[in-house]
Every structure is written in structure tokens, then in C-alpha cells.
Design an enzyme around this catalytic site. Sequence first.
Site, PDB file in Angstrom:
ATOM      1  CG  HIS A  12      -2.177  -3.153   6.906  1.00 39.24           C
ATOM      2  ND1 HIS A  12      -1.130  -2.361   6.500  1.00 39.24           N
ATOM      3  CD2 HIS A  12      -2.613  -2.618   8.076  1.00 39.24           C
ATOM      4  CE1 HIS A  12      -0.929  -1.414   7.394  1.00 39.24           C
ATOM      5  NE2 HIS A  12      -1.812  -1.546   8.362  1.00 39.24           N
ATOM      6  NE  ARG A  13      -3.512   2.212   8.369  1.00 35.75           N
ATOM      7  CZ  ARG A  13      -3.159   3.336   8.981  1.00 35.75           C
ATOM      8  NH1 ARG A  13      -3.026   4.452   8.284  1.00 35.75           N
ATOM      9  NH2 ARG A  13      -2.951   3.362  10.285  1.00 35.75           N
ATOM     10  N   GLY A  14      -5.741  -1.186   2.386  1.00 33.37           N
ATOM     11  CA  GLY A  14      -6.520  -1.113   1.162  1.00 33.37           C
ATOM     12  C   GLY A  14      -7.777  -1.972   1.259  1.00 33.37           C
ATOM     13  CB  VAL A  16      -7.743  -6.713  -1.524  1.00 34.17           C
ATOM     14  CG1 VAL A  16      -7.483  -8.211  -1.416  1.00 34.17           C
ATOM     15  CG2 VAL A  16      -8.558  -6.409  -2.778  1.00 34.17           C
ATOM     16  N   GLY A  17      -6.601  -5.804   1.233  1.00 37.93           N
ATOM     17  CA  GLY A  17      -5.762  -6.103   2.394  1.00 37.93           C
ATOM     18  C   GLY A  17      -6.514  -6.018   3.705  1.00 37.93           C
ATOM     19  CB  SER A 108      -6.049  -7.607 -12.112  1.00 36.24           C
ATOM     20  OG  SER A 108      -7.058  -7.167 -12.985  1.00 36.24           O
ATOM     21  CB  SER A 109      -9.832 -10.732 -14.557  1.00 33.87           C
ATOM     22  OG  SER A 109     -10.415  -9.438 -14.549  1.00 33.87           O
ATOM     23  CB  CYS A 110      -6.717  -6.506 -16.603  1.00 31.94           C
ATOM     24  SG  CYS A 110      -5.371  -6.070 -15.496  1.00 31.94           S
ATOM     25  CE1 TYR A 137      -2.696  -3.033 -10.833  1.00 34.28           C
ATOM     26  CE2 TYR A 137      -4.267  -4.409 -12.007  1.00 34.28           C
ATOM     27  CZ  TYR A 137      -3.672  -4.013 -10.835  1.00 34.28           C
ATOM     28  OH  TYR A 137      -4.028  -4.601  -9.645  1.00 34.28           O
ATOM     29  CE  LYS A 141      -1.176  -6.304  -9.305  1.00 35.24           C
ATOM     30  NZ  LYS A 141      -0.703  -6.645  -7.945  1.00 35.24           N
ATOM     31  CG  HIS A 180     -11.756  -0.569 -10.454  1.00 37.14           C
ATOM     32  ND1 HIS A 180     -10.917  -0.621  -9.358  1.00 37.14           N
ATOM     33  CD2 HIS A 180     -11.005  -0.960 -11.513  1.00 37.14           C
ATOM     34  CE1 HIS A 180      -9.719  -1.031  -9.737  1.00 37.14           C
ATOM     35  NE2 HIS A 180      -9.735  -1.244 -11.038  1.00 37.14           N
ATOM     36  CG  ASP A 270     -18.386   0.021 -24.556  1.00 37.27           C
ATOM     37  OD1 ASP A 270     -18.895   0.692 -23.657  1.00 37.27           O
ATOM     38  OD2 ASP A 270     -18.968  -0.285 -25.607  1.00 37.27           O
TER      39      ASP A 270
END
Length: 316
Positions: A12-14, A16-17, A108-110, A137, A141, A180, A270
Site C-alpha cells: 500500500h505504500r508503493g 500502485v498500492g 506486468s506486460s513482460c 520477474y 508473475k 524504470h 534496447d
Amino acid sequence: MDKNSKIYIAGHRGMVGSAVWRALEKKGYSNLIGRTSSALDLKNQEAVLKFLQEEQPDAIIDAAARVGGILANNDYPYQFLMENMQIQNSLIDGALKTDVEKFIFLGSSCIYPKFAPQPLKEDYLLTDALEPTNEWYAIAKITGVKACQAIRKQFNKDYVSLMPTNLYGYFDNFDLKTSHVLPAMIRKFHEAKLNNNADVTLWGSGTPMREFLFVDDMAEAVVYALENELPEYLYNVGSGKDITIKELAETIQKAVGHEGDIVWDADKPDGTPRKLMDVSKMKEIGWQYKTELDEGIAKTYRWFLENIENVKEVKM
């Protein structure tokens, strides 16, 4: 969800959270739960289970993860794989064991293959090889997505996975070693501006294309998933639009007011050539983004300036 429903936001402190917390408070949710990492180690499965048994939340939003850019993923592959699996396994298994009916897993989209057709559809999951620079990562996920899908299939619970595109915004990580691309650029251009508009060197060729979503829009997507029973187990969340890294750099340079040159270091990697999300499934069920990139970057830079004293180096 009832406005008094007990909702636990992991992480919750990040970035997104905290955005999800703000969005829920804005809508009148009054029974939100959060724990700092010092109060609850999410890698500790026993501690997480005990916490969930005591609190008995109605819903869990998993916004907790170890995250970072190409450099961090490359330098700490084991931590990115193992710690993310430990965190999500503790939460997902704990939710099942304590009979939590609603679980929203953020990925994540990765998770999609490096050379998957564009735009990326949910159906492309596990159809080809991943991008090597962040596969650790991504694999973590993917296991979270599959765990939620398995619970949905076997136990008929409303567990859904949302896969955001590249997120940015308030409370982002601006550490140059672990952040990022977008927040790293904001910091680089800002510091170069202060240094007599010195040249800014950026990784790669500038030709890869990326999609970005303002974090408050992502939070709205999470709230939408919380308040509605989504018919499928996996949804992409993004703007459905992408730009080149060169265009991104020029947009940030303009927002910051940097007047030096941009130098591209073509010896640096890249990453994936293009990552655009197909967001048609979310659009079909009633959600789409609101914040355009230039507006979001301006908001993020203002926040960075207001909180610059708190932007610290991240210890790995």
C-alpha cells in the site's frame, strides 16, 4: 463490494498500492488495511497466513512486488524471481486458506513473449520465449497469474489478474540504478538541467516502442475489477497507444525544460523492440484510460519537484 468491506492492499505504500488506496478512499471505502514491510514480511508465508486469519479481509489487492528496470533485473535475477514468488505465494495461498472471495493480482506486460505479435493479447501468454533481460520477474508473475487461474478453475473463486503496461506517476521510484525508463529520464533531465543543461546520455538506440499508463488510471482499473465480477481470469490494462523511447525522451525533456543534447548509447541494450497491449477486453467490459501521456508526465514531474528531498537511493 460494500463501502464497509474490509480490503487489504498489499504494497500500500508503493506507487500502485498507494494509488489504489487513494482511489478507494475517494470512492468512500472506509475499511482499508495496509501493513508496512517491517510490520509484515510478505515473503514469510506463516506470518502472512496468521495475519489473514486475524484480519479476515473480504478482498485482497496484491500490489506488492520487487520491481525495477533492465539494470536491476539483470543484476539481481535470483531476487527478482524468488522474492516475487514468495510474496505472491504467501498472499494467494493465504487468501485461499482463509476463504477470501475476491483477489486481484497485479502483474506486468513482460509476461508476454519477446517477439509476440503486436498488440499483445492475453491469449499470447506462454506461446514463445520471454525477453531475457527481465525473464526472472516475468516468470514469477506468470506463476502468480496461473495460481489465480487455478484457484478460479478449481474453487470457483473470483480471483482475477490485471496486467498493466508500463506505469508511472506519483510515488514512483526515481533511483537511477533500479528505476524504470520514464522516472529515470525525469531525474536525468532534471539533474542535467541543473548542471548547466549538460547533455543527457540514454541507453540504446531510442527506436523501441513503449506504452505508458498513469498510475491513477491503473488504480481506477483495479477499483473497477473490485466492484465488478470480471468474466475472464486475465486482463491487460493500458492506454492501447505507444511511442518510441526517443519520442518519450523528447516529451520529458520538454516537460522538464532541459535544453541540452540527448546522446544515445547504442552499446547498451534496447530490450523488447515493442510492447503494446491489446486492451480491448477491458474496454469491452466498461473500462478505459483517461490521462494522456504529456499530462501525466507533467503531473509526475511536479510531484517529483515537490518531493525531491525524499527521493533517495535504493539499497539492493
